[in-house]
Scaffold this motif. Structure first.
Motif, PDB file in Angstrom:
ATOM      1  N   ILE A 135       0.769  -1.285  -0.348  1.00  0.00           N
ATOM      2  CA  ILE A 135       0.314  -0.250   0.464  1.00  0.00           C
ATOM      3  C   ILE A 135       0.837   1.456   0.247  1.00  0.00           C
ATOM      4  CG2 ILE A 135      -1.842   0.817   1.126  1.00  0.00           C
ATOM      5  CD1 ILE A 135      -3.560  -1.334   2.354  1.00  0.00           C
ATOM      6  N   ILE A 136       2.180   1.342   0.977  1.00  0.00           N
ATOM      7  CA  ILE A 136       2.751   2.341   0.459  1.00  0.00           C
ATOM      8  C   ILE A 136       3.843   2.751  -0.415  1.00  0.00           C
ATOM      9  CG2 ILE A 136       4.660   3.429   2.516  1.00  0.00           C
ATOM     10  CD1 ILE A 136       2.042   3.306   3.521  1.00  0.00           C
ATOM     11  N   LYS A 137       3.731   1.327  -0.664  1.00  0.00           N
ATOM     12  CA  LYS A 137       4.561   1.893  -2.186  1.00  0.00           C
ATOM     13  C   LYS A 137       3.663   2.023  -2.901  1.00  0.00           C
ATOM     14  CE  LYS A 137       5.432  -2.680  -3.965  1.00  0.00           C
ATOM     15  NZ  LYS A 137       5.337  -3.565  -4.635  1.00  0.00           N
ATOM     16  N   ASN A 138       2.860   1.754  -3.185  1.00  0.00           N
ATOM     17  CA  ASN A 138       1.650   2.454  -4.454  1.00  0.00           C
ATOM     18  C   ASN A 138       1.307   3.731  -4.183  1.00  0.00           C
ATOM     19  OD1 ASN A 138       0.980  -0.021  -5.730  1.00  0.00           O
ATOM     20  ND2 ASN A 138      -0.167  -1.240  -4.704  1.00  0.00           N
ATOM     21  N   ILE A 139       1.624   4.243  -2.843  1.00  0.00           N
ATOM     22  CA  ILE A 139       1.267   5.795  -2.273  1.00  0.00           C
ATOM     23  C   ILE A 139       2.330   6.337  -3.073  1.00  0.00           C
ATOM     24  CG2 ILE A 139       1.611   6.800  -0.397  1.00  0.00           C
ATOM     25  CD1 ILE A 139      -0.669   5.504   0.633  1.00  0.00           C
ATOM     26  N   LYS A 140       3.177   6.128  -2.887  1.00  0.00           N
ATOM     27  CA  LYS A 140       4.913   6.676  -3.153  1.00  0.00           C
ATOM     28  C   LYS A 140       4.772   6.612  -5.004  1.00  0.00           C
ATOM     29  CE  LYS A 140       7.553   7.877  -0.938  1.00  0.00           C
ATOM     30  NZ  LYS A 140       8.502   8.811  -0.131  1.00  0.00           N
ATOM     31  N   LYS A 141       4.281   5.289  -5.334  1.00  0.00           N
ATOM     32  CA  LYS A 141       4.685   5.954  -7.137  1.00  0.00           C
ATOM     33  C   LYS A 141       3.983   6.867  -7.141  1.00  0.00           C
ATOM     34  CE  LYS A 141       6.165   0.918  -8.104  1.00  0.00           C
ATOM     35  NZ  LYS A 141       5.804  -0.497  -8.531  1.00  0.00           N
ATOM     36  N   GLU A 142       2.381   7.032  -6.732  1.00  0.00           N
ATOM     37  CA  GLU A 142       1.294   7.599  -7.515  1.00  0.00           C
ATOM     38  C   GLU A 142       1.833   9.206  -6.701  1.00  0.00           C
ATOM     39  OE1 GLU A 142      -1.420   8.030  -8.969  1.00  0.00           O
ATOM     40  OE2 GLU A 142      -0.945   5.786  -8.993  1.00  0.00           O
ATOM     41  N   ASP A 143       2.795   9.133  -5.422  1.00  0.00           N
ATOM     42  CA  ASP A 143       3.284  10.691  -5.820  1.00  0.00           C
ATOM     43  C   ASP A 143       4.561  11.095  -6.267  1.00  0.00           C
ATOM     44  OD1 ASP A 143       1.819  11.375  -3.335  1.00  0.00           O
ATOM     45  OD2 ASP A 143       3.276  10.838  -2.232  1.00  0.00           O
ATOM     46  N   LYS A 144       5.343  10.344  -7.039  1.00  0.00           N
ATOM     47  CA  LYS A 144       6.198  10.662  -7.682  1.00  0.00           C
ATOM     48  C   LYS A 144       5.333  10.542  -8.856  1.00  0.00           C
ATOM     49  CE  LYS A 144      10.680   8.701  -7.935  1.00  0.00           C
ATOM     50  NZ  LYS A 144      11.323   7.327  -7.665  1.00  0.00           N
ATOM     51  N   ARG A 145       4.493   9.851  -9.178  1.00  0.00           N
ATOM     52  CA  ARG A 145       3.679   9.951 -11.110  1.00  0.00           C
ATOM     53  C   ARG A 145       3.582  11.500 -11.051  1.00  0.00           C
ATOM     54  NH1 ARG A 145       0.529   5.264 -10.888  1.00  0.00           N
ATOM     55  NH2 ARG A 145       2.521   3.480 -11.409  1.00  0.00           N
ATOM     56  N   SER A 146       2.634  11.785  -9.592  1.00  0.00           N
ATOM     57  CA  SER A 146       2.005  13.096 -10.295  1.00  0.00           C
ATOM     58  C   SER A 146       2.253  13.980  -9.514  1.00  0.00           C
ATOM     59  CB  SER A 146       1.023  13.876  -8.250  1.00  0.00           C
ATOM     60  OG  SER A 146       1.850  13.225  -7.233  1.00  0.00           O
ATOM     61  N   HIS A 147       4.074  14.736  -8.996  1.00  0.00           N
ATOM     62  CA  HIS A 147       4.968  15.381  -8.645  1.00  0.00           C
ATOM     63  C   HIS A 147       5.463  15.340 -10.172  1.00  0.00           C
ATOM     64  CE1 HIS A 147       4.831  16.577  -4.999  1.00  0.00           C
ATOM     65  NE2 HIS A 147       5.450  15.252  -4.559  1.00  0.00           N
ATOM     66  N   LEU A 148       5.839  14.676 -11.154  1.00  0.00           N
ATOM     67  CA  LEU A 148       6.565  14.479 -12.760  1.00  0.00           C
ATOM     68  C   LEU A 148       5.743  15.182 -13.201  1.00  0.00           C
ATOM     69  CD1 LEU A 148       7.999  10.644 -12.973  1.00  0.00           C
ATOM     70  CD2 LEU A 148       9.025  13.059 -12.985  1.00  0.00           C
ATOM     71  N   LEU A 149       4.733  14.522 -13.329  1.00  0.00           N
ATOM     72  CA  LEU A 149       3.147  15.073 -14.240  1.00  0.00           C
ATOM     73  C   LEU A 149       3.475  16.753 -13.936  1.00  0.00           C
ATOM     74  CD1 LEU A 149       0.147  12.210 -13.698  1.00  0.00           C
ATOM     75  CD2 LEU A 149       1.464  13.824 -16.026  1.00  0.00           C
ATOM     76  N   ASP A 150       3.457  17.360 -12.336  1.00  0.00           N
ATOM     77  CA  ASP A 150       3.143  18.683 -12.195  1.00  0.00           C
ATOM     78  C   ASP A 150       4.694  19.308 -12.460  1.00  0.00           C
ATOM     79  OD1 ASP A 150       1.273  17.890 -10.817  1.00  0.00           O
ATOM     80  OD2 ASP A 150       1.999  18.606  -8.829  1.00  0.00           O
ATOM     81  N   ARG A 151       5.517  19.097 -13.132  1.00  0.00           N
ATOM     82  CA  ARG A 151       6.373  19.562 -13.792  1.00  0.00           C
ATOM     83  C   ARG A 151       6.264  20.384 -14.844  1.00  0.00           C
ATOM     84  NH1 ARG A 151      11.626  16.129 -11.412  1.00  0.00           N
ATOM     85  NH2 ARG A 151      11.893  17.099  -9.235  1.00  0.00           N
ATOM     86  N   GLU A 152       5.661  18.727 -15.636  1.00  0.00           N
ATOM     87  CA  GLU A 152       5.595  19.180 -16.555  1.00  0.00           C
ATOM     88  C   GLU A 152       4.515  19.903 -18.010  1.00  0.00           C
ATOM     89  OE1 GLU A 152       4.096  15.348 -18.606  1.00  0.00           O
ATOM     90  OE2 GLU A 152       5.618  14.430 -18.866  1.00  0.00           O
TER      91      GLU A 152
END
Length: 152
Positions: A135-152
């Motif tokens: 669960i925590i790993k999936n949350i971290k992946k989602e956080d990483k994805r959303s940060h990458l999307l925010d940068r674009e």
């Protein structure tokens, strides 16, 4: 079927354990259970740290269940710690030099029951840890994805 054979072998083996061997096993159990007690504190901190993400996730019911499972595991662990401590305190029956066949047999049976109870608990606990970390790993992946999307 293999688990049943192993358990039966372990139980038969427990009948032949000396008092010293049972003492050593009990000390190992206490060490492992106390370590798990510390891990439960870590899990609570982890859940607290990720509370907002756990609530916001589409898997909220899974998250709530894992928190409940951690609480149940913690209570079960505490009961096992107390049972092992009591078992340790009763070890005197085995080493007092007084021939008490029934009491010694009951102590050995209690030891066998603890072998099974602790083994089952550790199996459940390992599953709980895996679920929580997934669960925590999936949350971290989602956080990483959303940060990458925010940068674009």
């Amino acid at each position: 079927m293999e688990i049943m054979k192993t358990t039966q072998t372990n139980l038969r083996h427990a009948e032949w354990l000396s008092a010293e061997e049972m003492h050593i096993v009990s000390k190992e159990w206490l060490s492992e259970l106390n370590f798990i007690k510390d891990e439960h504190l870590f899990f609570e901190d982890l859940v607290t740290h990720f509370t907002s993400q756990l609530i916001a996730s589409d898997k909220f019911s899974d998250s709530k269940e894992i928190v409940d499972a951690i609480n149940r595991s913690e209570k079960h662990n505490n009961k096992l710690i107390e049972a092992v401590k009591m078992h340790e305190n009763e070890l005197e029956i085995m080493v007092d030099g007084i021939d008490q066949k029934e009491a010694e047999k009951a102590y050995t049976k209690e030891h066998q029951d603890l072998v099974i109870g602790i083994k089952d608990f550790l199996k459940e606990y390992k599953s709980l840890k895996t679920q929580l970390f997934d669960i925590i790993k999936n949350i971290k992946k989602e956080d990483k994805r959303s940060h990458l999307l925010d940068r674009e």
